[in-house]
Write a protein that holds these residues in place. Sequence first.
Motif, PDB file in Angstrom:
ATOM      1  N   ASP A 185      22.369 -99.450  32.896  1.00 16.77           N
ATOM      2  CA  ASP A 185      22.192 -98.752  31.717  1.00 16.77           C
ATOM      3  C   ASP A 185      20.994 -98.157  31.341  1.00 16.77           C
ATOM      4  O   ASP A 185      20.561 -97.121  30.759  1.00 16.77           O
ATOM      5  N   LYS A 186      19.855 -98.554  32.118  1.00 12.57           N
ATOM      6  CA  LYS A 186      18.319 -98.339  31.923  1.00 12.57           C
ATOM      7  C   LYS A 186      18.512 -96.732  32.212  1.00 12.57           C
ATOM      8  O   LYS A 186      17.535 -96.007  31.268  1.00 12.57           O
ATOM      9  N   VAL A 187      18.575 -96.303  33.354  1.00 12.97           N
ATOM     10  CA  VAL A 187      18.780 -94.862  33.422  1.00 12.97           C
ATOM     11  C   VAL A 187      19.155 -93.834  32.385  1.00 12.97           C
ATOM     12  O   VAL A 187      18.490 -92.861  32.180  1.00 12.97           O
ATOM     13  N   PHE A 188      20.151 -94.190  31.818  1.00 13.20           N
ATOM     14  CA  PHE A 188      20.598 -93.395  30.538  1.00 13.20           C
ATOM     15  C   PHE A 188      19.607 -93.469  29.566  1.00 13.20           C
ATOM     16  O   PHE A 188      19.493 -92.310  28.992  1.00 13.20           O
ATOM     17  N   TYR A 189      18.941 -94.469  29.252  1.00 19.54           N
ATOM     18  CA  TYR A 189      18.027 -94.445  28.171  1.00 19.54           C
ATOM     19  C   TYR A 189      16.671 -93.723  28.765  1.00 19.54           C
ATOM     20  O   TYR A 189      16.034 -93.061  28.030  1.00 19.54           O
ATOM     21  N   GLU A 190      16.378 -94.023  29.899  1.00 17.75           N
ATOM     22  CA  GLU A 190      15.250 -93.235  30.311  1.00 17.75           C
ATOM     23  C   GLU A 190      15.278 -91.834  30.484  1.00 17.75           C
ATOM     24  O   GLU A 190      14.336 -90.795  29.923  1.00 17.75           O
ATOM     25  N   VAL A 191      16.585 -91.201  30.740  1.00 20.32           N
ATOM     26  CA  VAL A 191      16.867 -89.740  30.670  1.00 20.32           C
ATOM     27  C   VAL A 191      16.815 -89.367  29.227  1.00 20.32           C
ATOM     28  O   VAL A 191      16.189 -88.071  28.850  1.00 20.32           O
ATOM     29  N   ALA A 192      17.272 -90.020  28.316  1.00 12.94           N
ATOM     30  CA  ALA A 192      17.397 -89.680  26.885  1.00 12.94           C
ATOM     31  C   ALA A 192      15.953 -89.552  26.413  1.00 12.94           C
ATOM     32  O   ALA A 192      15.644 -88.517  25.742  1.00 12.94           O
ATOM     33  N   VAL A 193      15.067 -90.539  26.539  1.00 13.21           N
ATOM     34  CA  VAL A 193      13.776 -90.370  26.371  1.00 13.21           C
ATOM     35  C   VAL A 193      13.088 -89.584  26.928  1.00 13.21           C
ATOM     36  O   VAL A 193      12.547 -88.526  26.109  1.00 13.21           O
ATOM     37  N   ALA A 227      13.144 -88.589  35.219  1.00  8.65           N
ATOM     38  CA  ALA A 227      12.687 -89.354  34.268  1.00  8.65           C
ATOM     39  C   ALA A 227      11.835 -90.581  34.704  1.00  8.65           C
ATOM     40  O   ALA A 227      12.247 -91.285  35.514  1.00  8.65           O
ATOM     41  N   PRO A 228      10.592 -90.877  34.015  1.00  9.98           N
ATOM     42  CA  PRO A 228       9.692 -91.675  34.316  1.00  9.98           C
ATOM     43  C   PRO A 228      10.412 -93.061  33.887  1.00  9.98           C
ATOM     44  O   PRO A 228      11.389 -93.168  32.820  1.00  9.98           O
ATOM     45  N   ALA A 229       9.951 -94.289  34.674  1.00  8.92           N
ATOM     46  CA  ALA A 229      10.657 -95.511  34.557  1.00  8.92           C
ATOM     47  C   ALA A 229      10.003 -96.094  33.203  1.00  8.92           C
ATOM     48  O   ALA A 229       8.821 -95.816  32.647  1.00  8.92           O
ATOM     49  N   ILE A 230      10.945 -96.743  32.428  1.00  4.90           N
ATOM     50  CA  ILE A 230      10.373 -97.140  31.085  1.00  4.90           C
ATOM     51  C   ILE A 230      10.364 -98.884  31.165  1.00  4.90           C
ATOM     52  O   ILE A 230      11.322 -99.351  31.678  1.00  4.90           O
ATOM     53  N   PRO A 231       9.063 -99.378  30.856  1.00  7.59           N
ATOM     54  CA  PRO A 231       9.121-100.953  31.136  1.00  7.59           C
ATOM     55  C   PRO A 231       9.796-101.819  30.277  1.00  7.59           C
ATOM     56  O   PRO A 231       9.310-102.365  29.238  1.00  7.59           O
ATOM     57  N   ILE A 232      11.040-101.716  30.219  1.00  6.79           N
ATOM     58  CA  ILE A 232      11.998-102.326  29.122  1.00  6.79           C
ATOM     59  C   ILE A 232      13.261-103.217  30.398  1.00  6.79           C
ATOM     60  O   ILE A 232      13.492-102.164  31.053  1.00  6.79           O
ATOM     61  N   ASP A 233      13.621-104.418  29.987  1.00  9.05           N
ATOM     62  CA  ASP A 233      14.385-105.058  30.725  1.00  9.05           C
ATOM     63  C   ASP A 233      15.905-104.693  30.213  1.00  9.05           C
ATOM     64  O   ASP A 233      15.984-104.912  28.795  1.00  9.05           O
ATOM     65  N   PHE A 234      16.710-104.464  30.807  1.00 11.40           N
ATOM     66  CA  PHE A 234      18.275-104.284  30.379  1.00 11.40           C
ATOM     67  C   PHE A 234      19.187-105.108  31.138  1.00 11.40           C
ATOM     68  O   PHE A 234      18.819-105.604  32.172  1.00 11.40           O
ATOM     69  N   ALA A 235      20.069-105.794  30.148  1.00  9.15           N
ATOM     70  CA  ALA A 235      21.159-106.850  30.753  1.00  9.15           C
ATOM     71  C   ALA A 235      21.685-106.332  31.812  1.00  9.15           C
ATOM     72  O   ALA A 235      22.049-106.767  32.895  1.00  9.15           O
ATOM     73  N   VAL A 273      21.095 -85.107  32.470  1.00  8.69           N
ATOM     74  CA  VAL A 273      21.577 -86.239  33.669  1.00  8.69           C
ATOM     75  C   VAL A 273      20.227 -86.117  34.608  1.00  8.69           C
ATOM     76  O   VAL A 273      19.424 -85.334  34.555  1.00  8.69           O
ATOM     77  N   ASN A 274      20.449 -87.047  35.628  1.00  9.63           N
ATOM     78  CA  ASN A 274      19.624 -87.028  36.737  1.00  9.63           C
ATOM     79  C   ASN A 274      20.535 -87.467  37.819  1.00  9.63           C
ATOM     80  O   ASN A 274      21.765 -87.903  37.635  1.00  9.63           O
ATOM     81  N   HIS A 275      19.954 -87.555  39.009  1.00 10.83           N
ATOM     82  CA  HIS A 275      20.884 -87.708  40.222  1.00 10.83           C
ATOM     83  C   HIS A 275      21.615 -89.203  40.048  1.00 10.83           C
ATOM     84  O   HIS A 275      22.771 -89.398  40.406  1.00 10.83           O
ATOM     85  N   SER A 276      20.964 -90.394  39.566  1.00  9.15           N
ATOM     86  CA  SER A 276      21.411 -91.492  39.208  1.00  9.15           C
ATOM     87  C   SER A 276      22.623 -91.527  38.232  1.00  9.15           C
ATOM     88  O   SER A 276      23.691 -92.191  38.461  1.00  9.15           O
ATOM     89  N   ILE A 277      22.593 -90.972  37.353  1.00 10.75           N
ATOM     90  CA  ILE A 277      23.584 -90.572  36.367  1.00 10.75           C
ATOM     91  C   ILE A 277      24.946 -89.902  37.035  1.00 10.75           C
ATOM     92  O   ILE A 277      26.026 -90.422  36.911  1.00 10.75           O
TER      93      ILE A 277
END
Length: 138
Positions: free
Chosen positions: A100-108, A88-96, A48-52
């Motif tokens: 949801d983006k933070v979950f993907y960033e932490v997983a990566v 988790a570093p930011a990933i330059p992908i747009d999410f609807a 996790v991170n603090h946002s999750i």
Amino acid sequence: MAEATGDLLGQKRVVLDTNVLVSALWSEDGKPADVFAMIPAQAVDLYVNHSIVAEYSRVLIRPKLRFSQYKTQQVLELINKAAIHVVAPAIPIDFADPDDKVFYEVAVAADAWLVTGNKKHFPDDPRVISPAEFLSLD
């Protein structure tokens, strides 16, 4: 590193989307609950991170979910005790849905499986899997 994403020395690394956590708490008889039960059993490493953690907290106290304050507190204490916190570093992908983006960033960042009930909300990535798919991993 083991061949499959999210495995290190046999221990599976996971990031749980909030919908899996909510589903696990709503019903103890389902795949999300089976995945969640792996956390206190120490069968997975939860990342996790603090946002999750903040999102988990915000969602679990929603009146419409009707989770007791005691149950919510127990779950959040378990997560805070068991989870591995990462930056988790930011990933330059747009999410609807930007939430949801933070979950993907932490997983990566954690090289973990992202377990979600809404795969369509995430990039087409083999690390993004449903609870049933996660439970079927070797």
